[in-house]
Write a protein that holds these residues in place. Structure first.
Motif, PDB file in Angstrom:
ATOM      1  N   HIS A   1      22.443 -30.623  52.916  1.00 20.42           N
ATOM      2  CA  HIS A   1      23.482 -31.191  52.038  1.00 20.42           C
ATOM      3  C   HIS A   1      22.833 -31.681  50.740  1.00 20.42           C
ATOM      4  CE1 HIS A   1      27.437 -32.750  51.049  1.00 20.42           C
ATOM      5  NE2 HIS A   1      26.820 -33.804  50.542  1.00 20.42           N
ATOM      6  N   ARG A   2      21.707 -32.369  50.898  1.00 18.58           N
ATOM      7  CA  ARG A   2      20.998 -32.865  49.704  1.00 18.58           C
ATOM      8  C   ARG A   2      20.694 -31.753  48.721  1.00 18.58           C
ATOM      9  NH1 ARG A   2      16.305 -36.993  51.151  1.00 18.58           N
ATOM     10  NH2 ARG A   2      17.350 -38.301  52.651  1.00 18.58           N
ATOM     11  N   ALA A   3      20.352 -30.575  49.279  1.00 19.18           N
ATOM     12  CA  ALA A   3      19.956 -29.452  48.410  1.00 19.18           C
ATOM     13  C   ALA A   3      21.021 -29.153  47.372  1.00 19.18           C
ATOM     14  CB  ALA A   3      19.694 -28.209  49.249  1.00 19.18           C
ATOM     15  N   GLY A   4      22.273 -29.471  47.696  1.00 21.19           N
ATOM     16  CA  GLY A   4      23.352 -29.151  46.771  1.00 21.19           C
ATOM     17  C   GLY A   4      23.777 -30.293  45.876  1.00 21.19           C
ATOM     18  N   MET A   5      23.220 -31.503  46.070  1.00 28.75           N
ATOM     19  CA  MET A   5      23.734 -32.631  45.276  1.00 28.75           C
ATOM     20  C   MET A   5      22.668 -33.597  44.788  1.00 28.75           C
ATOM     21  SD  MET A   5      23.190 -34.896  47.806  1.00 28.75           S
ATOM     22  CE  MET A   5      23.908 -36.455  47.324  1.00 28.75           C
ATOM     23  N   GLN A   6      21.404 -33.349  45.165  1.00 25.62           N
ATOM     24  CA  GLN A   6      20.388 -34.362  44.901  1.00 25.62           C
ATOM     25  C   GLN A   6      20.061 -34.534  43.416  1.00 25.62           C
ATOM     26  OE1 GLN A   6      17.154 -34.244  47.642  1.00 25.62           O
ATOM     27  NE2 GLN A   6      16.185 -36.069  46.831  1.00 25.62           N
ATOM     28  N   THR A   7      20.466 -33.553  42.596  1.00 28.62           N
ATOM     29  CA  THR A   7      20.189 -33.715  41.163  1.00 28.62           C
ATOM     30  C   THR A   7      21.325 -34.471  40.459  1.00 28.62           C
ATOM     31  OG1 THR A   7      21.097 -31.517  40.740  1.00 28.62           O
ATOM     32  CG2 THR A   7      18.714 -31.668  40.968  1.00 28.62           C
ATOM     33  N   SER A   8      22.292 -34.968  41.220  1.00 24.66           N
ATOM     34  CA  SER A   8      23.358 -35.790  40.620  1.00 24.66           C
ATOM     35  C   SER A   8      22.713 -37.010  39.955  1.00 24.66           C
ATOM     36  CB  SER A   8      24.330 -36.266  41.701  1.00 24.66           C
ATOM     37  OG  SER A   8      24.828 -35.167  42.433  1.00 24.66           O
ATOM     38  N   LYS A   9      23.302 -37.443  38.826  1.00 18.63           N
ATOM     39  CA  LYS A   9      22.660 -38.521  38.059  1.00 18.63           C
ATOM     40  C   LYS A   9      22.728 -39.858  38.803  1.00 18.63           C
ATOM     41  CE  LYS A   9      22.188 -35.534  34.650  1.00 18.63           C
ATOM     42  NZ  LYS A   9      22.646 -34.368  35.396  1.00 18.63           N
ATOM     43  N   THR A  10      23.903 -40.181  39.326  1.00 17.88           N
ATOM     44  CA  THR A  10      24.058 -41.416  40.105  1.00 17.88           C
ATOM     45  C   THR A  10      24.706 -41.052  41.435  1.00 17.88           C
ATOM     46  OG1 THR A  10      24.337 -42.713  38.081  1.00 17.88           O
ATOM     47  CG2 THR A  10      25.128 -43.720  40.124  1.00 17.88           C
ATOM     48  N   ILE A  11      24.096 -41.531  42.523  1.00 16.89           N
ATOM     49  CA  ILE A  11      24.604 -41.180  43.860  1.00 16.89           C
ATOM     50  C   ILE A  11      25.037 -42.457  44.581  1.00 16.89           C
ATOM     51  CG2 ILE A  11      24.022 -40.137  46.091  1.00 16.89           C
ATOM     52  CD1 ILE A  11      21.941 -38.412  44.563  1.00 16.89           C
ATOM     53  N   VAL A  12      26.241 -42.401  45.125  1.00 17.44           N
ATOM     54  CA  VAL A  12      26.780 -43.533  45.881  1.00 17.44           C
ATOM     55  C   VAL A  12      27.130 -43.019  47.277  1.00 17.44           C
ATOM     56  CG1 VAL A  12      28.698 -45.189  46.040  1.00 17.44           C
ATOM     57  CG2 VAL A  12      27.769 -44.572  43.794  1.00 17.44           C
ATOM     58  N   ALA A  13      26.745 -43.769  48.311  1.00 18.32           N
ATOM     59  CA  ALA A  13      27.126 -43.353  49.666  1.00 18.32           C
ATOM     60  C   ALA A  13      27.888 -44.468  50.358  1.00 18.32           C
ATOM     61  CB  ALA A  13      25.884 -42.984  50.473  1.00 18.32           C
ATOM     62  N   ILE A  14      28.863 -44.035  51.143  1.00 16.60           N
ATOM     63  CA  ILE A  14      29.605 -44.969  51.996  1.00 16.60           C
ATOM     64  C   ILE A  14      29.412 -44.464  53.417  1.00 16.60           C
ATOM     65  CG2 ILE A  14      31.890 -45.902  52.554  1.00 16.60           C
ATOM     66  CD1 ILE A  14      32.582 -44.890  49.538  1.00 16.60           C
ATOM     67  N   ASN A  15      28.738 -45.252  54.225  1.00 12.76           N
ATOM     68  CA  ASN A  15      28.429 -44.797  55.578  1.00 12.76           C
ATOM     69  C   ASN A  15      28.355 -46.023  56.476  1.00 12.76           C
ATOM     70  OD1 ASN A  15      26.975 -43.747  57.966  1.00 12.76           O
ATOM     71  ND2 ASN A  15      26.710 -41.923  56.684  1.00 12.76           N
ATOM     72  N   LYS A  16      28.892 -45.911  57.677  1.00 19.50           N
ATOM     73  CA  LYS A  16      28.893 -47.101  58.535  1.00 19.50           C
ATOM     74  C   LYS A  16      27.549 -47.323  59.230  1.00 19.50           C
ATOM     75  CE  LYS A  16      31.099 -45.016  62.592  1.00 19.50           C
ATOM     76  NZ  LYS A  16      32.283 -44.968  63.420  1.00 19.50           N
ATOM     77  N   ASP A  17      26.662 -46.311  59.162  1.00 15.10           N
ATOM     78  CA  ASP A  17      25.332 -46.433  59.775  1.00 15.10           C
ATOM     79  C   ASP A  17      24.295 -46.772  58.706  1.00 15.10           C
ATOM     80  OD1 ASP A  17      22.927 -46.150  61.049  1.00 15.10           O
ATOM     81  OD2 ASP A  17      23.151 -44.003  61.484  1.00 15.10           O
ATOM     82  N   ALA A  18      23.775 -47.978  58.764  1.00 18.21           N
ATOM     83  CA  ALA A  18      22.812 -48.425  57.737  1.00 18.21           C
ATOM     84  C   ALA A  18      21.531 -47.600  57.754  1.00 18.21           C
ATOM     85  CB  ALA A  18      22.479 -49.899  57.955  1.00 18.21           C
ATOM     86  N   GLU A  19      21.276 -46.884  58.881  1.00 17.07           N
ATOM     87  CA  GLU A  19      20.063 -46.072  58.999  1.00 17.07           C
ATOM     88  C   GLU A  19      20.303 -44.623  58.557  1.00 17.07           C
ATOM     89  OE1 GLU A  19      17.195 -47.472  60.013  1.00 17.07           O
ATOM     90  OE2 GLU A  19      18.337 -49.352  60.100  1.00 17.07           O
ATOM     91  N   ALA A  20      21.481 -44.288  58.108  1.00 20.06           N
ATOM     92  CA  ALA A  20      21.772 -42.883  57.722  1.00 20.06           C
ATOM     93  C   ALA A  20      20.813 -42.454  56.612  1.00 20.06           C
ATOM     94  CB  ALA A  20      23.219 -42.748  57.268  1.00 20.06           C
ATOM     95  N   PRO A  21      20.233 -41.240  56.734  1.00 16.87           N
ATOM     96  CA  PRO A  21      19.241 -40.782  55.744  1.00 16.87           C
ATOM     97  C   PRO A  21      19.759 -40.730  54.307  1.00 16.87           C
ATOM     98  CG  PRO A  21      19.529 -39.153  57.525  1.00 16.87           C
ATOM     99  CD  PRO A  21      20.428 -40.297  57.843  1.00 16.87           C
ATOM    100  N   ILE A  22      21.077 -40.628  54.147  1.00 16.35           N
ATOM    101  CA  ILE A  22      21.625 -40.560  52.783  1.00 16.35           C
ATOM    102  C   ILE A  22      21.239 -41.805  51.985  1.00 16.35           C
ATOM    103  CG2 ILE A  22      23.910 -41.609  53.356  1.00 16.35           C
ATOM    104  CD1 ILE A  22      24.045 -38.679  51.159  1.00 16.35           C
ATOM    105  N   PHE A  23      21.043 -42.925  52.682  1.00 19.23           N
ATOM    106  CA  PHE A  23      20.709 -44.156  51.960  1.00 19.23           C
ATOM    107  C   PHE A  23      19.306 -44.102  51.330  1.00 19.23           C
ATOM    108  CE2 PHE A  23      24.103 -46.181  54.706  1.00 19.23           C
ATOM    109  CZ  PHE A  23      24.973 -46.405  53.643  1.00 19.23           C
ATOM    110  N   ASP A  24      18.484 -43.115  51.765  1.00 16.63           N
ATOM    111  CA  ASP A  24      17.149 -42.970  51.151  1.00 16.63           C
ATOM    112  C   ASP A  24      17.230 -42.462  49.717  1.00 16.63           C
ATOM    113  OD1 ASP A  24      16.137 -43.734  53.543  1.00 16.63           O
ATOM    114  OD2 ASP A  24      15.627 -41.699  54.212  1.00 16.63           O
ATOM    115  N   LEU A  25      18.325 -41.806  49.364  1.00 17.61           N
ATOM    116  CA  LEU A  25      18.349 -41.216  48.025  1.00 17.61           C
ATOM    117  C   LEU A  25      19.417 -41.796  47.120  1.00 17.61           C
ATOM    118  CD1 LEU A  25      19.714 -37.604  47.652  1.00 17.61           C
ATOM    119  CD2 LEU A  25      20.159 -38.845  49.718  1.00 17.61           C
ATOM    120  N   VAL A  26      20.165 -42.782  47.610  1.00 10.65           N
ATOM    121  CA  VAL A  26      21.279 -43.269  46.787  1.00 10.65           C
ATOM    122  C   VAL A  26      20.828 -44.261  45.720  1.00 10.65           C
ATOM    123  CG1 VAL A  26      22.975 -42.972  48.638  1.00 10.65           C
ATOM    124  CG2 VAL A  26      21.837 -45.187  48.336  1.00 10.65           C
TER     125      VAL A  26
END
Ligand code: FAD
Length: 318
Positions: free
Chosen positions: A271-296
């Motif tokens: 998933h990151r491969a398609g969006m990681q170059t976004s200028k500002t990334i915001v994630a909403i996730n109920k799991d504080a350990e979700a890997p998406i939080f590493d790049l937001v």
């Protein structure tokens, strides 16, 4: 000053935003010369001039509409031969990349695809790319011939810079060999009224956490309040909750908006491969350990069914 060819992506003269971004980037390395093929140059030329085109090379022929990319490559090559530019810039759409690749082969130059930035260099333009599922950025330069560079949408903020932009007719002979693949029909997609996913300045995406097609209107509501496009993770697409045309990622579309909001998406590498170059990334996730939080840039640990409607309400009230 050296000239830079910019291939114009348009629909009947309505210039698409990635082309205006190309004109902005082209000015860093030379004087932009736009190449407009097909109908609508009268509509397009003032817009191109407003964004820095010193000249617009135009050609119209039925072959541009009737056949796949090859006749356009014939015309772009004619423009290349006429101008001898220091670089050729094309937007990174599927069609743009095919045109760029064919042109590079014809003129014997190197090609760089999916650039996310462009700068002048002592030995030629230097392109920045995001590689290995966006784990690295690289800077590269073509060492043979005038570089052909495709640039991802949203790589630059569009800046107006009025220039002459006089239209000159380009003499083009479409080769018989370019008529190998004819378009037999066109079916316009039903419009959602939202911006095109790959061009949108803001994208709001939903994943498995959205938990059903019936809940996607929550994501659409936030998108509409922001004037955004809607994206989806593959998990949501595979489950049949949202169309594949909206999938973001390695096997979906690659987006690079100013703002990307991921709701209920874990942040798998594909998933990151398609969006990681976004200028500002915001994630909403109920799991504080979700890997998406590493790049937001901003993360909200919470239930999207509570957070997203509140966010929509807040945006709408402003
Ligand atoms: P999950 O990984 O299941 O994550 C769901 C997340 O939602 C979890 O983090 C969970 O905590 C959170 N959540 C659940 N309920 C809520 C709630 N109520 N509120 C807030 N958060 C909640 N994936 C893509 O997206 N795009 C691709 O193009 C792509 N291509 C692939 C290609 C290959 C070859 C392979 C092998 C895989 C590919 N995948 C792709 C799949 C990828 O590996 C992941 O499986 C997928 O991205 C997971 O989607 P997801 O994050 O929506 O689901």
């Amino acid at each position: 000053m050296a000239e830079v060819l910019v291939y114009v992506d348009h629909v009947d003269g309505a210039v698409r935003k990635p082309t205006l971004e190309l004109l902005t980037l082209a000015r860093r390395i030379g004087e932009p010369v736009a190449v407009h093929l097909g109908a609508g140059v009268d509509t397009a030329a003032p817009v191109l001039a407003e964004h820095g085109a010193v000249k617009v090379l135009a050609a119209d022929a039925p072959e541009f509409a009737d056949y796949l990319v090859a006749p356009k490559v014939d015309a772009l090559q004619a423009a290349y031969d006429a101008v001898s530019p220091v670089a050729v810039l094309v937007a990174s759409s599927a069609e743009g990349k095919e045109i760029a690749a064919r042109l590079a082969v014809r003129i014997g130059s190197g090609i760089i695809t999916d650039a996310i930035d462009l700068e002048a260099g002592d030995e030629g333009p230097i392109a920045t790319q995001s590689v290995f599922a966006a784990a690295f950025t690289t800077k590269s330069r073509v060492t043979k011939g005038a570089p052909v560079i495709t640039v991802k949408p949203n790589a630059a903020a569009v800046e107006a810079a009025p220039a002459a932009g006089a239209v000159e007719q380009l003499a083009v002979t479409v080769a018989d060999s370019s008529k190998g693949t004819k378009i037999v029909s066109r079916t316009p997609r039903e419009s959602s009224g939202r911006p095109e996913l790959t061009e949108a300045a803001i994208v709001v995406s939903g994943g498995r956490g959205v938990n059903g097609a019936e809940n996607f209107p929550i994501i659409e509501g936030l998108a509409d309040s922001l004037g955004a496009a809607v994206g989806a993770s593959r998990a949501a697409v595979d489950a049949g909750w949202y169309p594949h045309t909206n999938q973001v990622g390695q096997t979906g579309k690659s987006v690079s908006p100013q703002l990307y909001i991921a709701a209920g998406i874990s942040g798998a590498i594909q998933h990151r491969a398609g969006m990681q170059t976004s200028k500002t990334i915001v994630a909403i996730n109920k799991d504080a350990e979700a890997p998406i939080f590493d790049l937001v840039d901003y993360g909200v640990v919470g239930d999207l069914f509570q957070v997203v409607p509140q966010l929509t309400e807040e945006v709408t009230s402003r």
